[in-house]
Design a protein around this motif. Sequence first.
Motif, mmCIF file in Angstrom:
data_model
loop_
_atom_site.group_PDB
_atom_site.id
_atom_site.type_symbol
_atom_site.label_atom_id
_atom_site.label_comp_id
_atom_site.label_asym_id
_atom_site.label_seq_id
_atom_site.Cartn_x
_atom_site.Cartn_y
_atom_site.Cartn_z
ATOM 1 N N LYS A 57 2.512 1.805 -3.420
ATOM 2 C CA LYS A 57 1.529 2.292 -4.406
ATOM 3 C C LYS A 57 1.280 3.785 -4.214
ATOM 4 O O LYS A 57 1.147 4.530 -5.180
ATOM 5 C CB LYS A 57 0.232 1.496 -4.310
ATOM 6 N N ARG A 58 1.220 4.233 -2.945
ATOM 7 C CA ARG A 58 1.067 5.679 -2.681
ATOM 8 C C ARG A 58 2.275 6.448 -3.207
ATOM 9 O O ARG A 58 2.141 7.511 -3.802
ATOM 10 C CB ARG A 58 0.897 5.932 -1.180
ATOM 11 N N ALA B 246 0.834 -1.207 0.000
ATOM 12 C CA ALA B 246 0.000 0.000 0.000
ATOM 13 C C ALA B 246 0.869 1.258 0.000
ATOM 14 O O ALA B 246 0.578 2.220 -0.721
ATOM 15 C CB ALA B 246 -0.924 0.003 1.212
#
Length: 128
Positions: A102-103, A99
């Motif tokens: 991806k940010r 996560a």
Amino acid sequence: MSWAGPEDVYLSTSLASYLDKKLLVLLRDGRKLMGILRSFDQFANAVLEGACERVIVGDLYCDIPLGLYVIRGENVVLIGELDLEREELPPHMTGVSAAEIKRAQKAEREASDLKGTMRKRMEFLDLD
């Protein structure tokens, strides 16, 4: 039945030396995959076991597990054996979650897009 030229024989024998070894595979789209080479054919199509995609953004990285992975040979740019004795990454690199990476990718993309739009806005200025 197709005829195999000398370069085809060389390709298959060179890949044969990588069987059951941990490899890094660089794809045409820039992705970096790692895994153990279990099979290949004369077109350099390959099967990686325990494959993961290594995503790097700045000093952050994440290995995203993919499992058993089939790679089409025409997408391969580079194949290299990983030295299991050596550390794969420089010490300043930080492992993060999928996560978080991806940010970071999204932020990097947005920064790149902003840079492109700024360049377009400034084109009317002849700075040469």
